[in-house]
Each structure stands twice: as structure tokens, then as C-alpha cells.
Design a protein around this motif. Structure first.
Motif, mmCIF file in Angstrom:
data_model
loop_
_atom_site.group_PDB
_atom_site.id
_atom_site.type_symbol
_atom_site.label_atom_id
_atom_site.label_comp_id
_atom_site.label_asym_id
_atom_site.label_seq_id
_atom_site.Cartn_x
_atom_site.Cartn_y
_atom_site.Cartn_z
ATOM 1 N N LEU A 68 81.097 20.125 -24.554
ATOM 2 C CA LEU A 68 81.453 21.260 -23.705
ATOM 3 C C LEU A 68 82.569 22.110 -24.301
ATOM 4 C CD1 LEU A 68 79.746 19.551 -21.731
ATOM 5 C CD2 LEU A 68 81.281 20.284 -19.909
ATOM 6 N N ILE A 69 83.172 21.652 -25.375
ATOM 7 C CA ILE A 69 84.231 22.403 -26.051
ATOM 8 C C ILE A 69 83.776 22.693 -27.471
ATOM 9 C CG2 ILE A 69 86.618 22.333 -26.864
ATOM 10 C CD1 ILE A 69 87.275 20.576 -24.447
ATOM 11 N N ASP A 70 83.857 23.976 -27.864
ATOM 12 C CA ASP A 70 83.376 24.415 -29.186
ATOM 13 C C ASP A 70 81.932 23.978 -29.400
ATOM 14 O OD1 ASP A 70 85.913 25.393 -29.552
ATOM 15 O OD2 ASP A 70 86.571 23.763 -30.861
ATOM 16 N N GLY A 71 81.110 24.162 -28.390
ATOM 17 C CA GLY A 71 79.728 23.697 -28.431
ATOM 18 C C GLY A 71 78.747 24.769 -28.865
ATOM 19 N N ARG A 72 77.489 24.530 -28.535
ATOM 20 C CA ARG A 72 76.407 25.409 -28.960
ATOM 21 C C ARG A 72 75.743 26.063 -27.747
ATOM 22 N NH1 ARG A 72 74.377 23.430 -34.420
ATOM 23 N NH2 ARG A 72 75.943 21.903 -35.025
ATOM 24 N N TYR A 73 75.233 27.250 -27.978
ATOM 25 C CA TYR A 73 74.498 27.977 -26.949
ATOM 26 C C TYR A 73 73.414 28.801 -27.625
ATOM 27 C CZ TYR A 73 76.776 32.404 -28.238
ATOM 28 O OH TYR A 73 77.193 33.524 -28.905
ATOM 29 N N PHE A 74 72.588 29.433 -26.814
ATOM 30 C CA PHE A 74 71.529 30.294 -27.333
ATOM 31 C C PHE A 74 71.753 31.712 -26.835
ATOM 32 C CE2 PHE A 74 69.791 26.173 -27.919
ATOM 33 C CZ PHE A 74 68.908 26.264 -28.982
ATOM 34 N N HIS A 75 71.696 32.662 -27.760
ATOM 35 C CA HIS A 75 71.811 34.076 -27.408
ATOM 36 C C HIS A 75 70.464 34.738 -27.677
ATOM 37 C CE1 HIS A 75 73.645 38.314 -28.139
ATOM 38 N NE2 HIS A 75 73.225 38.160 -26.889
ATOM 39 N N ASN A 76 69.769 35.046 -26.600
ATOM 40 C CA ASN A 76 68.431 35.632 -26.716
ATOM 41 C C ASN A 76 67.533 34.808 -27.640
ATOM 42 O OD1 ASN A 76 69.180 37.696 -24.962
ATOM 43 N ND2 ASN A 76 69.851 39.028 -26.624
ATOM 44 N N GLY A 77 67.636 33.480 -27.500
ATOM 45 C CA GLY A 77 66.777 32.573 -28.245
ATOM 46 C C GLY A 77 67.330 32.086 -29.568
ATOM 47 N N VAL A 78 68.470 32.635 -30.007
ATOM 48 C CA VAL A 78 69.053 32.253 -31.293
ATOM 49 C C VAL A 78 70.257 31.343 -31.062
ATOM 50 C CG1 VAL A 78 70.127 33.082 -33.419
ATOM 51 C CG2 VAL A 78 68.291 34.414 -32.330
ATOM 52 N N GLN A 79 70.272 30.168 -31.683
ATOM 53 C CA GLN A 79 71.365 29.219 -31.479
ATOM 54 C C GLN A 79 72.636 29.680 -32.189
ATOM 55 O OE1 GLN A 79 71.170 24.611 -31.329
ATOM 56 N NE2 GLN A 79 71.693 25.078 -33.437
ATOM 57 N N LYS A 80 73.763 29.614 -31.470
ATOM 58 C CA LYS A 80 75.061 30.014 -32.007
ATOM 59 C C LYS A 80 76.118 29.027 -31.527
ATOM 60 C CE LYS A 80 73.834 34.937 -32.016
ATOM 61 N NZ LYS A 80 74.239 36.299 -31.574
ATOM 62 N N ARG A 81 77.358 29.220 -31.973
ATOM 63 C CA ARG A 81 78.476 28.382 -31.548
ATOM 64 C C ARG A 81 79.466 29.225 -30.755
ATOM 65 N NH1 ARG A 81 78.899 23.427 -34.447
ATOM 66 N NH2 ARG A 81 80.536 22.974 -32.937
#
Length: 233
Positions: A68-81
Motif C-alpha cells: 500500500l506504500i510506493d505500490g503499483r496501479y494502472f492508468h488507463n490499463g498501463v501499470q505504473k508506480r
């Protein structure tokens, strides 16, 4: 879980209906209705999608110790940090997007489903410290305090941007109590997964100053989440 649940195609959704009416639509947080095409939020009517995968961040990232800290997410389908705690990231991203919409004169529908206070119970020490008492789930309460702080920031943002009067704000949760039930459950019987009120009765606060809804009050008639779509429409 793990990305397998998804909603039946063809049903109306708020983001689809509002998008067809000319609104910009954005999600910032948890998406629990399909990890792959054609079930991702960007496939389901959200023009701006900043989200993590189904269930929780423990399953959607390769970092199993501190996701939950400095993790990963998806922006319009593209994985980012992202940097920092996810609760801050969701709120900051949502407010930045709403400001862009406001500056362009575009109406918006913003869906901000935080994954907190969901396991894994991880938050910053400044939020956890006040609840460190024997027998209390301090991290769980800290996550709630963190959301409370950021929800207050959202309210200030709407005032500063002169959006408060004409923005409908709905605050609600998705199920009854979990980790905090043994400490406090508002006198309700049961908890999440049960059919008693403690399993399904949740807060639902609606504010719209410009809508002239009358004095603040409780509504005694039963309502549920599916009432929101036709009412807001």
C-alpha cells in the motif's frame, strides 16, 4: 476475487449514463469488476481510469510485504508506480483530475472507491499511533482516520474551487463492519457476510447545497445502492 468477477454486459451504469450526457468520467481507486479486456474500467465507461486490480492491493502487486506504500496501479490499463500511501494517491489524483475538468468548464462524474480500510492493514504511523492500545486493531482504525483526513481535504478542495454548491457528494461504504466490530459496531448485530443489520447497513451521506434538499436530516425509508443510479439521473 483475483479479477474473475465481472458485471453482466448491457446493464446501465452511472459512468456510462453520465458519459453519454456529456460528463467526463473518472475512477480513482479500487476496481473489482474485471482485470482484463473487455471488463476493465476504461472498457466500461470511465474515460480516466486510475485503479488497482480486483480484491485488494495484496493480490494486484508483486510486493507482498508493503504493497500500500510506493505500490503499483494502472492508468488507463498501463501499470505504473505511485509514491507514498495509496489513500493519498487516490485522493490527490482525483482532485487533480476534477480541477482539470473545472478549468475546462467540463462537468464530471468522479468515482473514488478507496481500498482502505481493507486488508492488508498498512498505514502511516501518524494515523496509527493514536489507536495503539491493547486489543485494538490500531492499523485498521488508522486507515479510517486517514480516509477521514483526506475526505476533509476533498471538502476544502470543493470550496476552494467554488465547486461545493453544484457538486453532489455521496459518501457510502460497501458492507458492514470487519476488523473493528469487536471494539465498536454502532449497536448493530452481525458483521460483513451476515444478513443482520451489522452486515449490510452502512453510512450513506448525500450533500448538494445548490440542490435545495432542505435541512440536514435522516431519511427513515430503506434504500440501497441500486437506488442511486435512477435518483442521480
Amino acid at each position: 476475487t483475483a479479477g474473475r468477477p465481472f458485471r453482466r454486459p448491457g446493464l446501465a451504469t452511472l459512468q456510462k449514463v453520465f458519459g453519454q450526457a456529456g460528463y467526463k468520467t473518472g475512477i480513482f481507486g479500487k476496481w473489482h469488476l474485471g482485470d482484463s479486456y473487455p471488463h476493465r474500467p476504461i472498457d466500461r465507461g470511465f474515460q480516466e481510469s486510475v485503479y488497482h486490480l480486483g480484491w485488494g492491493q495484496l493480490q494486484s502487486t508483486p510486493e507482498f510485504d508493503w504493497p500500500l506504500i510506493d505500490g503499483r496501479y494502472f492508468h488507463n490499463g498501463v501499470q505504473k508506480r505511485y509514491k507514498g500511501h495509496c489513500t493519498d494517491f487516490w485522493f490527490d489524483s482525483a482532485m487533480a483530475w476534477m480541477k482539470q475538468c473545472k478549468d475546462r468548464g467540463e462537468p464530471f462524474f468522479c468515482y473514488l472507491p478507496t481500498n482502505a480500510p481493507h486488508a492488508p492493514l498498512i498505514d502511516l504511523e501518524e494515523y496509527i499511533k493514536p489507536y495503539r492500545k491493547p486489543g485494538q486493531p490500531a492499523a485498521f482504525f488508522g486507515m479510517i482516520a486517514h480516509i477521514d483526513k483526506r475526505f476533509g481535504d476533498l471538502g476544502k478542495f470543493l470550496v476552494e474551487q467554488k465547486l461545493k454548491d453544484d457538486t453532489i457528494v455521496v459518501f457510502m461504504t460497501d458492507n458492514g463492519g470487519t476488523a473493528g466490530v469487536n471494539t465498536f459496531n454502532a449497536g448493530l448485530r452481525g458483521r460483513k457476510t451476515t444478513y443482520y443489520e451489522g452486515g449490510h447497513r452502512v453510512p450513506c451521506w448525500i450533500r448538494w447545497p445548490g440542490g435545495k434538499l432542505g435541512e440536514p436530516r435522516d431519511i427513515k425509508a430503506p434504500a440501497q445502492n441500486t437506488d442511486l443510479l435512477p435518483t442521480l439521473c
